[in-house]
Enzyme design. Structure first.
Site, PDB file in Angstrom:
ATOM      1  CG  ASN A   1      -2.291   0.746   0.660  1.00  0.00           C
ATOM      2  OD1 ASN A   1      -2.347   1.963   0.793  1.00  0.00           O
ATOM      3  ND2 ASN A   1      -3.256   0.051   0.075  1.00  0.00           N
ATOM      4  NE  ARG A   2      -2.698   4.652  -2.964  1.00  0.00           N
ATOM      5  CZ  ARG A   2      -3.509   3.584  -3.115  1.00  0.00           C
ATOM      6  NH1 ARG A   2      -3.878   2.859  -2.076  1.00  0.00           N
ATOM      7  NH2 ARG A   2      -3.953   3.261  -4.315  1.00  0.00           N
TER       8      ARG A   2
ATOM      9  CG  HIS B   1       1.090  -2.092  -3.928  1.00  0.00           C
ATOM     10  ND1 HIS B   1       0.589  -2.254  -2.654  1.00  0.00           N
ATOM     11  CD2 HIS B   1       0.001  -2.133  -4.767  1.00  0.00           C
ATOM     12  CE1 HIS B   1      -0.741  -2.408  -2.710  1.00  0.00           C
ATOM     13  NE2 HIS B   1      -1.124  -2.316  -3.972  1.00  0.00           N
TER      14      HIS B   1
ATOM     15  CG  HIS C   1      -2.099  -6.655  -4.692  1.00  0.00           C
ATOM     16  ND1 HIS C   1      -2.967  -6.804  -5.757  1.00  0.00           N
ATOM     17  CD2 HIS C   1      -2.399  -5.466  -4.143  1.00  0.00           C
ATOM     18  CE1 HIS C   1      -3.734  -5.735  -5.829  1.00  0.00           C
ATOM     19  NE2 HIS C   1      -3.415  -4.904  -4.861  1.00  0.00           N
TER      20      HIS C   1
ATOM     21  CE1 TYR D   1      -6.775  -6.375  -7.868  1.00  0.00           C
ATOM     22  CE2 TYR D   1      -5.228  -7.185  -9.513  1.00  0.00           C
ATOM     23  CZ  TYR D   1      -5.720  -6.159  -8.725  1.00  0.00           C
ATOM     24  OH  TYR D   1      -5.149  -4.913  -8.797  1.00  0.00           O
TER      25      TYR D   1
ATOM     26  CD  GLN E   1      -5.982  -1.158   1.432  1.00  0.00           C
ATOM     27  OE1 GLN E   1      -5.482  -0.908   2.530  1.00  0.00           O
ATOM     28  NE2 GLN E   1      -6.531  -0.221   0.676  1.00  0.00           N
TER      29      GLN E   1
ATOM     30  CD  GLU F   1      -3.902  -5.398  -1.060  1.00  0.00           C
ATOM     31  OE1 GLU F   1      -2.854  -4.744  -1.003  1.00  0.00           O
ATOM     32  OE2 GLU F   1      -4.943  -4.930  -1.533  1.00  0.00           O
TER      33      GLU F   1
HETATM   34  C1  FUC Z   1      -4.785  -2.031  -3.887  1.00  0.00           C
HETATM   35  C2  FUC Z   1      -5.278  -0.648  -3.738  1.00  0.00           C
HETATM   36  C3  FUC Z   1      -4.851   0.308  -4.709  1.00  0.00           C
HETATM   37  C4  FUC Z   1      -4.386  -0.148  -6.046  1.00  0.00           C
HETATM   38  C5  FUC Z   1      -3.775  -1.509  -6.026  1.00  0.00           C
HETATM   39  C6  FUC Z   1      -3.555  -2.117  -7.357  1.00  0.00           C
HETATM   40  O1  FUC Z   1      -3.960  -2.440  -2.860  1.00  0.00           O
HETATM   41  O2  FUC Z   1      -5.137  -0.111  -2.447  1.00  0.00           O
HETATM   42  O3  FUC Z   1      -5.722   1.389  -4.804  1.00  0.00           O
HETATM   43  O4  FUC Z   1      -5.304   0.022  -7.016  1.00  0.00           O
HETATM   44  O5  FUC Z   1      -4.297  -2.375  -5.138  1.00  0.00           O
END
Ligand code: FUC
Length: 388
Positions: A110-111, A136, A211, A213, A325, A353
């Protein structure tokens, strides 16, 4: 007679085909071919690693980004579904516009605000890759590296792959030579287990996460809005418009962020006039986990439970991390074509996450992300699959 001969020839062919299936017994599991992942990237070989259990649950990984590319789990119809988004070749991953399909991200998941933080009185400037912030771990972070991979059978007889990376002092702006390993294991209980371990030779900050999906339909052709989700959290960390935490810990009570009872992801995602959902264009937030156990998986707490009624697949997430997250895939635009020719439409894969809080190095009251020489960072997270 001739027909029988043809039939038995076909049977022999099938038997031979399965001899190359890495012990896979799952009906309907279609493995990606290893050849499609062989390449030299940054002077290192990329490859495809396949592990499975006796039930047929099968995981495919590439060492490019220590990344999950396929995860086949049993579905209620007696078959198997590949519940992760991804592509069918290393070239497709290298060319993908979304770089975060399946990898380990870091050093900081994350950021980090403004791409900077101060540690022991010294300010560190990181590479920035989103609105002047670091996302990331930066464009050249863990997800873009070719890790070393070692496939083995652990002491419990489970198949596993350990990925290791030496992140050099200064990589993406972070201090210290950091050695990290992430071990993926498939257990006989249909669990995917991720064990992280890291050490450094200078004080640094660290927050690696997986990370991936997920789509429990087993296809990105169907929206994840129908998934029912529970998040075991009373509060979340609100953000500004750049998705940087404001520092506030806000209760979920009475808001669309309240997933304490199982709720369809799509039910409230478009709630008008709810500021956090407007800023995130949907769910893209860190939940502050309650840290409550359901009596299983010692050393962890239950973070979330996801269920898709159509396939009957349940995924429970256990972790020892303070945050989760949840990103609902609102950034997907239907332009990317993935495995099986499936289009990655809006909200067709969700990221869950296990992590420290975003931007923790800039918030004293968030859990510490500091790792010092002599210490060992560990994370243990379990994705447990079952059926209803
Ligand atoms: C997630 C989000 C972000 C981003 C990323 C690919 O962790 O917090 O906004 O788009 O994935």
């Amino acid at each position: 007679m001739t027909r029988n001969l043809i039939k038995s020839a076909a049977a022999v062919l099938v038997a031979f085909a399965c001899a190359g299936c890495s012990g896979n017994k799952g009906t309907g599991v279609v493995l990606l071919p290893e050849e499609a992942f062989v390449k030299t990237v940054d002077g290192m070989y990329t490859g495809l690693y396949t592990i499975s259990n006796d039930n047929g649950m099968t995981l495919q990984l590439t060492n490019y980004g220590a990344r999950i590319v396929a995860l086949w789990v049993p579905s209620a119809d007696g078959g198997f579904k590949d519940v992760v988004w991804g592509y069918d070749s290393i070239d497709a991953y290298l060319n993908a516009s979304d770089k975060y399909s399946g990898p380990v991200v870091g050093r900081y998941g994350n950021r980090i605000n403004d791409g900077r933080f101060t540690l022991d009185g010294k300010e560190y400037r990181l590479t920035v890759n989103e609105n002047g912030n670091q996302l990331h771990g930066g464009a050249g972070g863990f997800s873009a590296k070719v890790w070393n991979a070692e496939q083995f059978t652990d002491e419990d007889g489970n198949q596993a792959v350990r990925m290791t990376w030496l992140s050099e002092d200064g990589e993406e702006g972070y201090p210290g030579n950091l050695k990290i390993s992430v071990t993926y294991t498939i257990t006989s209980e249909n669990e995917l287990v991720l064990d992280y371990e890291a050490s450094t030779d200078k004080p640094t900050v660290l927050n690696p996460t997986s990370h991936v999906y997920y789509n429990l339909h087993g296809t990105s052709a169907k929206s994840t809005d129908t998934h029912l989700m529970t998040i075991y959290a009373d509060s979340f960390t609100p953000t500004d418009a750049e998705l940087i935490p404001t520092g506030e810990i806000a209760p979920v009570e009475g808001t669309p962020m309240d997933f304490r009872t199982s709720t369809a992801i799509g039910a409230r995602i478009e709630t008008p006039d709810f500021e956090p959902l407007k800023l995130g264009k949907g769910y893209d937030h860190n939940w502050v986990l309650d840290k409550t156990s359901d009596g299983t998986h010692s050393g962890t707490w239950i973070a979330a439970e996801l269920f898709e009624p159509e396939t009957g697949i349940i995924m429970k997430i256990y972790t020892d991390q303070p945050g989760l997250q949840f990103y609902a895939g609102q950034g997907m635009d239907g332009k990317e074509v993935g495995k099986r020719g499936e289009i990655h439409n809006v909200r067709s894969g969700i990221a869950l996450e296990t992590q420290n809080f975003p931007d923790a190095p800039n918030h004293e009251d968030f859990p510490s992300a500091v790792l010092r020489p002599g210490e060992t960072y560990t994370q243990h997270s379990v994705y447990a699959f079952s059926l209803k």
